[in-house]
Design an enzyme around this catalytic site. Structure first.
Site: not given
Ligand code: PXL
Length: 260
Positions: A173, A205, A207-210
Site C-alpha cells: 500500500k 486516517t 482505521g484506514t488500513g483495517c
Molecule cells: O490500524 C491498525 C490497528 C489495528 N488494530 C487496532 C488498532 C489499530 C490502530 O490504532 O488500534 C486494535
C-alpha cells in the site's frame, strides 16, 4: 445465502480501527460479520494507553467455535500482539480452506507496538505461507522484507520478496508515498498491477488500513476476483476518507458511505 466474513483482530473501543471497523465494513458490503478478539486496547482517536494481548489458546478456541458452525467465505487478521497468538492463528489457518487476508499490523496509529519482534518473525515464517493476500503498508513491507521501501521500484522488490516467503499475493500500500498520488502495487501470479488514486488530504486516517483489508475480505467472501476486490475496496476507502475530511470527522463515523 448471505456469505460470512471473519476478522481475527484487536479491539479498538473508539470504533475507528480494529475489529469494530472490520465489522462495520463487513456490514456495509452486505456480508455477515464474525469477529475473534486477539487483544484489547484502551484508546480513543488521540491516544492509546494500554494493550492487553489475550491468551493464545483462547484465540484458537474462538476461531474453532465460529468456523465450525458458520464457515466464512474469507477471513482477515489484523493486530495479533505476540508470537504465541500468531502461531495459534497460523495453526488454525492450516484447515481454513477459504482465503486468508493478512494485514500485518505492527503499530497503532499513535505508534504503540501491536506485535512484538518475535511475533513479527513468527508472522514472516509461519503465517505468511498461509496468506492468500498479504497487504503491508510501506513501513510494514520494509520491516518484513528487511530493506527500505519508499518508492515504486522498492515496493515491487518488497512484493517479490514477501511472495518468496510464501504469501500467495501481495498488495503493497502506497498511502504514505511522497507526492499527491497514492499508488498501491498488487503482485499476483508473477505480475505487478498498479492501483492509483489521488491522495485525499485528511488529517485523521485512523482505521484506514483495517477498513481497506476488511473491504477486500468482504469482496473475496462474495467470490469477487482479487483485482476487482482491490478496486472496490480502494474506492470504498476513498469515499470514507472524503466523507470524513469534508465533515472534519472520523473515518468510519459517518454511515453515509455505501459499498460500491
Ligand atoms: O490500524 C491498525 C490497528 C489495528 N488494530 C487496532 C488498532 C489499530 C490502530 O490504532 O488500534 C486494535
Amino acid at each position: 445465502m448471505v456469505p460470512a466474513a471473519l476478522t481475527i483482530a484487536g479491539s479498538d473501543p473508539s470504533g475507528g480501527a480494529g475489529l469494530q471497523a472490520d465489522l462495520k465494513t463487513f456490514h456495509r458490503f452486505g456480508v455477515y460479520g464474525q469477529a475473534v478478539v486477539t487483544l484489547i486496547t484502551v484508546q480513543n482517536s488521540r491516544r492509546l494507553s494500554r494493550v492487553n494481548v489475550l491468551d493464545a489458546g483462547l484465540v484458537r478456541e474462538q476461531i474453532e467455535a465460529v468456523v465450525s458452525e458458520v464457515r466464512p467465505g474469507a477471513a482477515k487478521v489484523g493486530a495479533l500482539g505476540n508470537a504465541a497468538v500468531v502461531d495459534s492463528v497460523a495453526r488454525a489457518a492450516e484447515s481454513f480452506g477459504f482465503p486468508l487476508v493478512v494485514d500485518p499490523v505492527l503499530i497503532s496509529s499513535t505508534g504503540t507496538p501491536l506485535l512484538d519482534d518475535e511475533g513479527r518473525r513468527a508472522m514472516a515464517g509461519r503465517l505468511l505461507p498461509r496468506a492468500f493476500l498479504l497487504m503491508p503498508n510501506l513501513d510494514e513491507a520494509a520491516a518484513l522484507a528487511g530493506f527500505p521501501v519508499s518508492d515504486l521500484p522498492s515496493m515491487r522488490r518488497a512484493a517479490e520478496a514477501l511472495a518468496a516467503l510464501g504469501a500467495q499475493n501481495v498488495l503493497v500500500k502506497g498511502g504514505h508515498l511522497a507526492g499527491d498520488t497514492a499508488v498501491d502495487l498488487l503482485f499476483t501470479e508473477g505480475r505487478a498491477h498498479e492501483f492509483a488514486a489521488k491522495r485525499v488530504p485528511v488529517a485523521r486516517t485512523h482505521g484506514t488500513g483495517c477498513t481497506y483489508s476488511a473491504a477486500i475480505t468482504a469482496e473475496l467472501a462474495k467470490g469477487t476476483s482479487l483485482p476487482e476486490a482491490v478496486n472496490r475496496a480502494k474506492e470504498f476507502v476513498r469515499l470514507a476518507l472524503e466523507t470524513a475530511s469534508e465533515s472534519g470527522g472520523l473515518l468510519n463515523f459517518h454511515a453515509g458511505v455505501d459499498a460500491v
